[in-house]
Design a protein around this motif. Sequence first.
Motif, PDB file in Angstrom:
ATOM      1  N   GLN A  66       0.841  -5.474   5.347  1.00  0.00           N
ATOM      2  CA  GLN A  66       1.237  -5.608   6.749  1.00  0.00           C
ATOM      3  C   GLN A  66       1.890  -4.326   7.249  1.00  0.00           C
ATOM      4  O   GLN A  66       1.656  -3.889   8.382  1.00  0.00           O
ATOM      5  CB  GLN A  66       2.199  -6.781   6.914  1.00  0.00           C
ATOM      6  CG  GLN A  66       2.700  -7.011   8.342  1.00  0.00           C
ATOM      7  CD  GLN A  66       1.574  -7.296   9.302  1.00  0.00           C
ATOM      8  OE1 GLN A  66       0.698  -8.111   9.026  1.00  0.00           O
ATOM      9  NE2 GLN A  66       1.577  -6.627  10.452  1.00  0.00           N
ATOM     10  N   SER A  70       0.583  -1.970  10.308  1.00  0.00           N
ATOM     11  CA  SER A  70       1.458  -1.628  11.429  1.00  0.00           C
ATOM     12  C   SER A  70       1.542  -0.124  11.624  1.00  0.00           C
ATOM     13  O   SER A  70       1.537   0.376  12.755  1.00  0.00           O
ATOM     14  CB  SER A  70       2.860  -2.211  11.199  1.00  0.00           C
ATOM     15  OG  SER A  70       2.839  -3.617  11.273  1.00  0.00           O
ATOM     16  N   GLN A 156       4.531  -4.404  14.278  1.00  0.00           N
ATOM     17  CA  GLN A 156       3.907  -3.511  15.245  1.00  0.00           C
ATOM     18  C   GLN A 156       2.413  -3.782  15.428  1.00  0.00           C
ATOM     19  O   GLN A 156       1.891  -3.700  16.545  1.00  0.00           O
ATOM     20  CB  GLN A 156       4.113  -2.057  14.815  1.00  0.00           C
ATOM     21  CG  GLN A 156       5.525  -1.554  15.023  1.00  0.00           C
ATOM     22  CD  GLN A 156       5.921  -1.515  16.474  1.00  0.00           C
ATOM     23  OE1 GLN A 156       5.356  -0.775  17.267  1.00  0.00           O
ATOM     24  NE2 GLN A 156       6.883  -2.326  16.839  1.00  0.00           N
ATOM     25  N   ASP A 157       1.725  -4.112  14.365  1.00  0.00           N
ATOM     26  CA  ASP A 157       0.280  -4.332  14.484  1.00  0.00           C
ATOM     27  C   ASP A 157      -0.049  -5.499  15.411  1.00  0.00           C
ATOM     28  O   ASP A 157      -0.808  -5.326  16.375  1.00  0.00           O
ATOM     29  CB  ASP A 157      -0.336  -4.543  13.101  1.00  0.00           C
ATOM     30  CG  ASP A 157      -1.830  -4.815  13.176  1.00  0.00           C
ATOM     31  OD1 ASP A 157      -2.540  -4.076  13.884  1.00  0.00           O
ATOM     32  OD2 ASP A 157      -2.293  -5.767  12.532  1.00  0.00           O
TER      33      ASP A 157
END
Length: 289
Positions: A66, A70, A156-157
């Motif tokens: 993750q 991101s 953030q992603d």
Amino acid sequence: MAWTARLQHLRAGAEQRFPVLTELTARLLSANLLDAGTRLAAQAFLASVPLLFAFAAFAPQSVRDQLLESLRAMFGLSGASERELQKVLGDPTMKSLRETSGAISVALALISATSFSRAMARVCQRAWQLPKTGARISAWRWVVWLLALVLLVLLQDPVRTGFGAGLWLGVPVFFVVSTGVWLWTQHLLLAARIAWLQLLPGALLAAASTSALGLTARLYMPGALNRSVQEYGSMGLVLVMLSWLIVLCAAVTFAVTIGAVLATEPPLHRYLTPDPADGGRAPETSQPR
């Protein structure tokens, strides 16, 4: 000369009509904001390195994946720069590091990284011309802010991609989230000494600047990172990231300072300053120590 006198007359007229310009100009020229932004960027970089290795050593694989997604969303990583990052997050030797260092190294990395929290707190205090708070009041705030920042980076992603919908939703969502983050950041690191509403101009300006830099980073950073990695190796990655952090932290420093001036000077102050009779909290005017 005639044109000089004319300019001085126009300046005096503008300052008389908009007194906020006088205070804003004085603060921008006297506060060494660029130096403060550079110091903040240096602390951000020094905090990110131990935290990145702590993540690589102790975080589950799903969390590391993750984080990589991101960082891709933030900087558009691809090619050589992405491979360099994967070396850290996917390095099998990190398992032995985890076995030998244990939770103590994570705690030390977190404590070391609070230097970034302290630097951000100083930026907010100088912007509002407030004195420092005691370590007993501030220490837990530094840790909480840092942990919240780590969580924000991990998210953030999905935020930047609009939870899969695309940039048309991701951009406004990122702006709204950033506004909330910078509003809460000031409130937390200033130990709730300024009313929420007064913090809004700085939060909006910081969100606007970080949103704009976030969009430009996806256009500029991939090529710059890959060129630097090919020419200088891992050191090139460090140089480009540090340069981007300086620009980002300088923008945030200017935004928070300008927001503080706008909130305490006419014409916005009459709408943002709470009425003490209603239980509101006016800003303190003591100088920072």
